[in-house]
Design a protein around this motif. Structure first.
Motif, PDB file in Angstrom:
ATOM      1  N   ALA A  82       0.669  -1.243  -0.088  1.00 58.21           N
ATOM      2  CA  ALA A  82      -0.173  -0.029  -0.087  1.00 58.21           C
ATOM      3  C   ALA A  82       0.994   1.256  -0.126  1.00 58.21           C
ATOM      4  CB  ALA A  82      -1.070   0.160   1.431  1.00 58.21           C
ATOM      5  N   ALA A  83       1.982   1.396   0.830  1.00 59.81           N
ATOM      6  CA  ALA A  83       2.631   2.338   0.898  1.00 59.81           C
ATOM      7  C   ALA A  83       3.464   2.498  -0.601  1.00 59.81           C
ATOM      8  CB  ALA A  83       3.836   2.204   2.017  1.00 59.81           C
ATOM      9  N   ARG A  84       3.959   1.411  -1.245  1.00 59.11           N
ATOM     10  CA  ARG A  84       4.517   1.673  -2.379  1.00 59.11           C
ATOM     11  C   ARG A  84       3.556   2.387  -3.501  1.00 59.11           C
ATOM     12  NH1 ARG A  84       8.111  -3.762  -2.605  1.00 59.11           N
ATOM     13  NH2 ARG A  84      10.047  -2.887  -1.714  1.00 59.11           N
ATOM     14  N   LYS A  85       2.305   1.670  -3.444  1.00 59.68           N
ATOM     15  CA  LYS A  85       1.347   2.220  -4.440  1.00 59.68           C
ATOM     16  C   LYS A  85       1.175   3.852  -4.183  1.00 59.68           C
ATOM     17  CE  LYS A  85      -2.054  -0.052  -6.038  1.00 59.68           C
ATOM     18  NZ  LYS A  85      -3.253  -0.921  -6.297  1.00 59.68           N
ATOM     19  N   GLU A  86       0.934   4.052  -2.703  1.00 51.18           N
ATOM     20  CA  GLU A  86       0.742   5.549  -2.422  1.00 51.18           C
ATOM     21  C   GLU A  86       1.926   6.573  -3.020  1.00 51.18           C
ATOM     22  OE1 GLU A  86       0.012   8.371   1.432  1.00 51.18           O
ATOM     23  OE2 GLU A  86       0.045   6.071   1.700  1.00 51.18           O
ATOM     24  N   ASN A  87       3.138   5.978  -2.895  1.00 49.46           N
ATOM     25  CA  ASN A  87       4.221   6.676  -3.128  1.00 49.46           C
ATOM     26  C   ASN A  87       4.219   6.872  -4.608  1.00 49.46           C
ATOM     27  OD1 ASN A  87       6.849   8.046  -2.815  1.00 49.46           O
ATOM     28  ND2 ASN A  87       7.991   6.153  -2.755  1.00 49.46           N
ATOM     29  N   GLU A  88       3.876   5.850  -5.380  1.00 49.28           N
ATOM     30  CA  GLU A  88       3.881   5.948  -7.020  1.00 49.28           C
ATOM     31  C   GLU A  88       2.971   7.090  -7.262  1.00 49.28           C
ATOM     32  OE1 GLU A  88       2.586   2.433  -9.579  1.00 49.28           O
ATOM     33  OE2 GLU A  88       4.328   1.330  -8.183  1.00 49.28           O
ATOM     34  N   PHE A  89       1.757   6.976  -6.721  1.00 52.91           N
ATOM     35  CA  PHE A  89       0.542   8.289  -6.960  1.00 52.91           C
ATOM     36  C   PHE A  89       1.277   9.197  -6.686  1.00 52.91           C
ATOM     37  CE2 PHE A  89      -2.851  10.762  -5.457  1.00 52.91           C
ATOM     38  CZ  PHE A  89      -3.403  10.636  -6.557  1.00 52.91           C
ATOM     39  N   LEU A  90       1.671   9.740  -5.470  1.00 51.93           N
ATOM     40  CA  LEU A  90       2.441  11.040  -5.133  1.00 51.93           C
ATOM     41  C   LEU A  90       3.337  11.414  -6.311  1.00 51.93           C
ATOM     42  CD1 LEU A  90       2.544  10.691  -1.354  1.00 51.93           C
ATOM     43  CD2 LEU A  90       1.056  11.855  -2.560  1.00 51.93           C
ATOM     44  N   LYS A  91       4.241  10.510  -6.706  1.00 53.76           N
ATOM     45  CA  LYS A  91       5.134  11.026  -7.764  1.00 53.76           C
ATOM     46  C   LYS A  91       4.669  11.358  -8.854  1.00 53.76           C
ATOM     47  CE  LYS A  91       8.995   7.934  -6.454  1.00 53.76           C
ATOM     48  NZ  LYS A  91       9.796   6.624  -6.583  1.00 53.76           N
ATOM     49  N   LYS A  92       3.682  10.717  -9.468  1.00 59.15           N
ATOM     50  CA  LYS A  92       2.829  11.004 -10.425  1.00 59.15           C
ATOM     51  C   LYS A  92       2.051  12.351 -10.295  1.00 59.15           C
ATOM     52  CE  LYS A  92       2.173   6.559 -12.239  1.00 59.15           C
ATOM     53  NZ  LYS A  92       1.203   5.426 -12.655  1.00 59.15           N
ATOM     54  N   ALA A  93       1.578  12.729  -9.164  1.00 57.40           N
ATOM     55  CA  ALA A  93       0.788  13.956  -8.799  1.00 57.40           C
ATOM     56  C   ALA A  93       1.817  14.895  -8.985  1.00 57.40           C
ATOM     57  CB  ALA A  93       0.181  13.781  -7.429  1.00 57.40           C
ATOM     58  N   ALA A  94       3.008  14.993  -8.350  1.00 55.45           N
ATOM     59  CA  ALA A  94       3.952  15.767  -8.141  1.00 55.45           C
ATOM     60  C   ALA A  94       4.610  16.216  -9.619  1.00 55.45           C
ATOM     61  CB  ALA A  94       5.047  15.420  -7.244  1.00 55.45           C
ATOM     62  N   ALA A  95       4.719  15.305 -10.549  1.00 55.10           N
ATOM     63  CA  ALA A  95       5.296  15.508 -12.049  1.00 55.10           C
ATOM     64  C   ALA A  95       3.952  16.262 -12.342  1.00 55.10           C
ATOM     65  CB  ALA A  95       5.434  14.271 -12.613  1.00 55.10           C
ATOM     66  N   TYR A  96       2.753  15.895 -12.436  1.00 56.65           N
ATOM     67  CA  TYR A  96       1.533  16.555 -13.008  1.00 56.65           C
ATOM     68  C   TYR A  96       1.305  18.074 -12.781  1.00 56.65           C
ATOM     69  CZ  TYR A  96      -3.083  17.603 -14.194  1.00 56.65           C
ATOM     70  OH  TYR A  96      -4.234  18.436 -14.645  1.00 56.65           O
ATOM     71  N   PHE A  97       1.517  18.439 -11.327  1.00 56.82           N
ATOM     72  CA  PHE A  97       1.555  19.534 -10.875  1.00 56.82           C
ATOM     73  C   PHE A  97       2.749  20.456 -11.312  1.00 56.82           C
ATOM     74  CE2 PHE A  97      -1.766  17.580  -7.901  1.00 56.82           C
ATOM     75  CZ  PHE A  97      -2.690  18.542  -8.381  1.00 56.82           C
ATOM     76  N   ALA A  98       3.991  19.785 -11.221  1.00 57.84           N
ATOM     77  CA  ALA A  98       5.171  20.641 -11.800  1.00 57.84           C
ATOM     78  C   ALA A  98       5.127  21.040 -13.236  1.00 57.84           C
ATOM     79  CB  ALA A  98       6.200  19.636 -11.687  1.00 57.84           C
ATOM     80  N   LYS A  99       4.338  20.134 -14.095  1.00 57.42           N
ATOM     81  CA  LYS A  99       4.074  20.627 -15.569  1.00 57.42           C
ATOM     82  C   LYS A  99       3.133  21.739 -15.614  1.00 57.42           C
ATOM     83  CE  LYS A  99       4.802  16.290 -18.071  1.00 57.42           C
ATOM     84  NZ  LYS A  99       4.143  15.198 -18.823  1.00 57.42           N
ATOM     85  N   LEU A 100       2.271  21.653 -14.512  1.00 53.94           N
ATOM     86  CA  LEU A 100       1.111  23.009 -14.868  1.00 53.94           C
ATOM     87  C   LEU A 100       1.662  24.331 -14.076  1.00 53.94           C
ATOM     88  CD1 LEU A 100      -1.929  21.365 -13.242  1.00 53.94           C
ATOM     89  CD2 LEU A 100      -1.721  21.726 -15.503  1.00 53.94           C
ATOM     90  N   GLN A 101       2.796  24.154 -13.572  1.00 49.93           N
ATOM     91  CA  GLN A 101       3.371  25.110 -12.888  1.00 49.93           C
ATOM     92  C   GLN A 101       4.386  25.975 -14.059  1.00 49.93           C
ATOM     93  OE1 GLN A 101       5.283  24.689  -9.081  1.00 49.93           O
ATOM     94  NE2 GLN A 101       3.102  24.816  -8.175  1.00 49.93           N
ATOM     95  N   GLU A 102       4.938  25.199 -14.815  1.00 51.38           N
ATOM     96  CA  GLU A 102       5.679  25.765 -15.902  1.00 51.38           C
ATOM     97  C   GLU A 102       4.977  26.590 -16.900  1.00 51.38           C
ATOM     98  OE1 GLU A 102       7.587  22.157 -17.631  1.00 51.38           O
ATOM     99  OE2 GLU A 102       8.840  21.905 -15.875  1.00 51.38           O
TER     100      GLU A 102
END
Length: 102
Positions: A82-102
């Protein structure tokens, strides 16, 4: 048809039954016959002792500690998954929001 009665052998008995075939002039079949066991039982005990640690083979007051430990291990594996899945999701979310800020 009569049911076979199950025996509860002590750990010392099992260890002795596993040790004796290793002595010169003894075989697992001869030791099993002498002790009134099926030869396969000696091989099963040998496999258990080689696979499990001292603590896992012990039972106290009918409580099998190896089962308790394996339940704990399964729980920890589920938590890790469960922690690995959550970590994967958070990495994807961080990448998504980083693209939005550019």
């Amino acid at each position: 048809m009569a049911k076979k009665q199950r025996h509860a052998y002590t750990e010392e008995f099992c260890r002795e039954a596993v040790r004796r075939p290793d002595q010169p002039g003894n075989t697992a079949a001869s030791v099993a016959k002498e002790l009134g066991l099926h030869p396969g039982q000696i091989y099963n005990w040998r496999r258990q002792f080689s696979r499990l640690s001292e603590k896992q083979f012990n039972s106290l007051s009918g409580v099998d500690y190896s089962q308790q430990e394996s339940e704990e291990e399964r729980r920890l594996k589920r938590e890790l998954h469960a922690a690995r899945k959550e970590n994967e999701f958070l990495k994807k979310a961080a990448a998504y929001f980083a693209k939005l800020q550019e």
